[in-house]
Design a protein around this motif. Structure first.
Motif, PDB file in Angstrom:
ATOM      1  N   ALA A   8       0.837  -1.214   0.000  1.00  0.00           N
ATOM      2  CA  ALA A   8       0.000   0.000   0.000  1.00  0.00           C
ATOM      3  C   ALA A   8       0.865   1.256   0.000  1.00  0.00           C
ATOM      4  O   ALA A   8       1.872   1.334   0.722  1.00  0.00           O
ATOM      5  CB  ALA A   8      -0.907  -0.007   1.235  1.00  0.00           C
ATOM      6  N   ARG A  51      -2.000  -5.787  -6.585  1.00  0.00           N
ATOM      7  CA  ARG A  51      -1.285  -6.648  -5.634  1.00  0.00           C
ATOM      8  C   ARG A  51      -0.898  -7.979  -6.276  1.00  0.00           C
ATOM      9  O   ARG A  51       0.131  -8.540  -5.958  1.00  0.00           O
ATOM     10  CB  ARG A  51      -2.169  -6.941  -4.408  1.00  0.00           C
ATOM     11  CG  ARG A  51      -2.637  -5.730  -3.642  1.00  0.00           C
ATOM     12  CD  ARG A  51      -1.453  -4.999  -3.026  1.00  0.00           C
ATOM     13  NE  ARG A  51      -1.874  -3.998  -2.052  1.00  0.00           N
ATOM     14  CZ  ARG A  51      -2.487  -2.850  -2.354  1.00  0.00           C
ATOM     15  NH1 ARG A  51      -2.774  -2.557  -3.591  1.00  0.00           N
ATOM     16  NH2 ARG A  51      -2.797  -1.989  -1.397  1.00  0.00           N
ATOM     17  N   ARG A  70      -3.052  -2.302   6.906  1.00  0.00           N
ATOM     18  CA  ARG A  70      -3.438  -2.703   5.538  1.00  0.00           C
ATOM     19  C   ARG A  70      -2.449  -3.729   4.973  1.00  0.00           C
ATOM     20  O   ARG A  70      -2.834  -4.675   4.291  1.00  0.00           O
ATOM     21  CB  ARG A  70      -3.492  -1.476   4.621  1.00  0.00           C
ATOM     22  CG  ARG A  70      -4.807  -0.740   4.738  1.00  0.00           C
ATOM     23  CD  ARG A  70      -4.871   0.414   3.771  1.00  0.00           C
ATOM     24  NE  ARG A  70      -4.872   0.000   2.379  1.00  0.00           N
ATOM     25  CZ  ARG A  70      -4.638   0.832   1.365  1.00  0.00           C
ATOM     26  NH1 ARG A  70      -4.341   2.078   1.579  1.00  0.00           N
ATOM     27  NH2 ARG A  70      -4.691   0.390   0.132  1.00  0.00           N
TER      28      ARG A  70
HETATM   29  N1  LIG Z   1       9.496   7.307  -5.148  1.00  0.00           N
HETATM   30  C1  LIG Z   1       8.711   8.234  -4.618  1.00  0.00           C
HETATM   31  N2  LIG Z   1       9.243   9.295  -4.019  1.00  0.00           N
HETATM   32  C2  LIG Z   1       8.474  10.223  -3.424  1.00  0.00           C
HETATM   33  N3  LIG Z   1       7.123  10.184  -3.380  1.00  0.00           N
HETATM   34  C3  LIG Z   1       6.531   9.154  -3.980  1.00  0.00           C
HETATM   35  C4  LIG Z   1       7.280   8.132  -4.624  1.00  0.00           C
HETATM   36  N4  LIG Z   1       6.405   7.220  -5.118  1.00  0.00           N
HETATM   37  C5  LIG Z   1       5.168   7.660  -4.783  1.00  0.00           C
HETATM   38  N5  LIG Z   1       5.245   8.825  -4.127  1.00  0.00           N
HETATM   39  C6  LIG Z   1       4.122   9.558  -3.543  1.00  0.00           C
HETATM   40  O1  LIG Z   1       3.583   8.678  -2.544  1.00  0.00           O
HETATM   41  C7  LIG Z   1       2.167   8.818  -2.499  1.00  0.00           C
HETATM   42  C8  LIG Z   1       1.525   7.428  -2.717  1.00  0.00           C
HETATM   43  O2  LIG Z   1       1.701   7.070  -4.075  1.00  0.00           O
HETATM   44  P1  LIG Z   1       0.561   6.289  -4.870  1.00  0.00           P
HETATM   45  O3  LIG Z   1      -0.791   6.819  -4.536  1.00  0.00           O
HETATM   46  O4  LIG Z   1       0.979   6.257  -6.280  1.00  0.00           O
HETATM   47  O5  LIG Z   1       0.728   4.843  -4.210  1.00  0.00           O
HETATM   48  P2  LIG Z   1      -0.159   3.523  -4.397  1.00  0.00           P
HETATM   49  O6  LIG Z   1       0.773   2.387  -4.179  1.00  0.00           O
HETATM   50  O7  LIG Z   1      -0.884   3.569  -5.677  1.00  0.00           O
HETATM   51  O8  LIG Z   1      -1.179   3.692  -3.185  1.00  0.00           O
HETATM   52  P3  LIG Z   1      -2.453   2.766  -2.771  1.00  0.00           P
HETATM   53  O9  LIG Z   1      -1.914   1.432  -2.385  1.00  0.00           O
HETATM   54  O10 LIG Z   1      -3.041   3.495  -1.586  1.00  0.00           O
HETATM   55  O11 LIG Z   1      -3.371   2.725  -3.959  1.00  0.00           O
HETATM   56  C9  LIG Z   1       1.805   9.857  -3.549  1.00  0.00           C
HETATM   57  O12 LIG Z   1       1.742  11.113  -2.907  1.00  0.00           O
HETATM   58  C10 LIG Z   1       2.987   9.835  -4.502  1.00  0.00           C
HETATM   59  O13 LIG Z   1       3.184  11.060  -5.163  1.00  0.00           O
END
Ligand SMILES: Nc1ncnc2c1ncn2[C@@H]1O[C@H](COP(=O)(O)OP(=O)(O)OP(=O)(O)O)[C@@H](O)[C@H]1O
Ligand SMILES: Nc1ccn([C@H]2C[C@H](O)[C@@H](COP(=O)(O)O)O2)c(=O)n1
Length: 205
Positions: free
Chosen positions: A9, A124, A169
């Motif tokens: 997550a 996932r 989670r």
């Molecule tokens: N490598 C990184 N460096 C800095 N910030 C990041 C990086 N990767 C993602 N983010 C930031 O982290 C946050 C979470 O990213 P994102 O929503 O894409 O994750 P996700 O895995 O899709 O989340 P979820 O599991 O809740 O759907 C966002 O604010 C994104 O801009």
């Protein structure tokens, strides 16, 4: 061509998938949105979220449609757009229960497998279960603290509270969230967003 990007997550799956998809000029597919849509509709109908037969009956009478685009995915139920309601706290709290139901997983998987290639699929179990034949597979990780710090930049909650919710989670998602044996595991902790996207694009090229 199918590229799968799985991970824990808030590891950056949707941001990274969107960046990779835009660079490749293909749509990305956010599988979690379908679990979230099933949860939202179940909550609105006051169903017990553990009750798979009732949920499946509801989803049969109120079909959900995922619109995959490179910049972001949209979800529809008939003429109503659900997208903006899918990341509410109540959906966040209920979605792990719904995602654990095998019947709901089969409902999601059937919709994903019907999509036309090419696309980048994030979730996932994209590389392990849904698209085991995908040509390129990636799995994103980062410590719960780093993920919480990133989330805290976009939500008015403190880091320890977000970190605790992410750990909860992670535990609930453990069963369906594991890297495929042929996936490249990327620790995103030391990388910025563009660094993760570039790592994947370099591997694809
Ligand atoms: N490598 C990184 N460096 C800095 N910030 C990041 C990086 N990767 C993602 N983010 C930031 O982290 C946050 C979470 O990213 P994102 O929503 O894409 O994750 P996700 O895995 O899709 O989340 P979820 O599991 O809740 O759907 C966002 O604010 C994104 O801009
Ligand atoms: N392939 C997938 C995608 C998502 N889930 C579960 C995991 C989460 O509890 C929920 C929402 O996902 P998110 O939008 O946070 O990526 O759905 C899953 O089990 N399998």
């Amino acid at each position: 061509m199918i590229v799968t990007i799985d991970g824990v997550a808030a590891s950056g799956k949707s941001s990274v998938s969107s960046g990779v998809a835009q660079a490749l000029g293909v749509p990305y597919v956010s599988s979690g949105l379908l679990y979230r849509a099933a949860t939202l509709l179940g909550l609105e109908a006051n169903l017990d979220l553990h009750d798979a037969p009732q949920l499946l009956t509801l989803l049969g009478t109120r079909p959900v449609h995922l619109e995959p685009l490179a910049g972001g995915n949209r979800v529809w139920q008939a003429g109503r757009e659900l997208t903006d309601e899918l990341h509410s706290t109540r959906v966040d709290r209920g979605v792990s229960v719904v995602a654990a139901l095998p019947e709901v997983r089969a409902w999601v998987d059937a919709q994903l497998r019907a999509l036309p290639e090419p696309f980048v699929a994030e979730g996932r179990d994209m590389g392990t279960n849904v698209f085991p034949h995908a040509s390129h597979k990636f799995y994103l990780t980062a410590s719960a603290r780093i993920r919480a710090e990133r989330r805290a930049r976009e939500r008015p909650e403190d880091v320890p509270a977000i970190e605790a919710a992410l750990q909860r989670r992670d535990e609930l998602d453990t069963v369906q969230s594991a890297p495929a044996p042929d996936a490249l595991v990327i620790d995103t902790g030391p990388l910025d967003l563009q660094g993760v996207i570039d790592t994947i694009l370099t591997r694809l090229r």
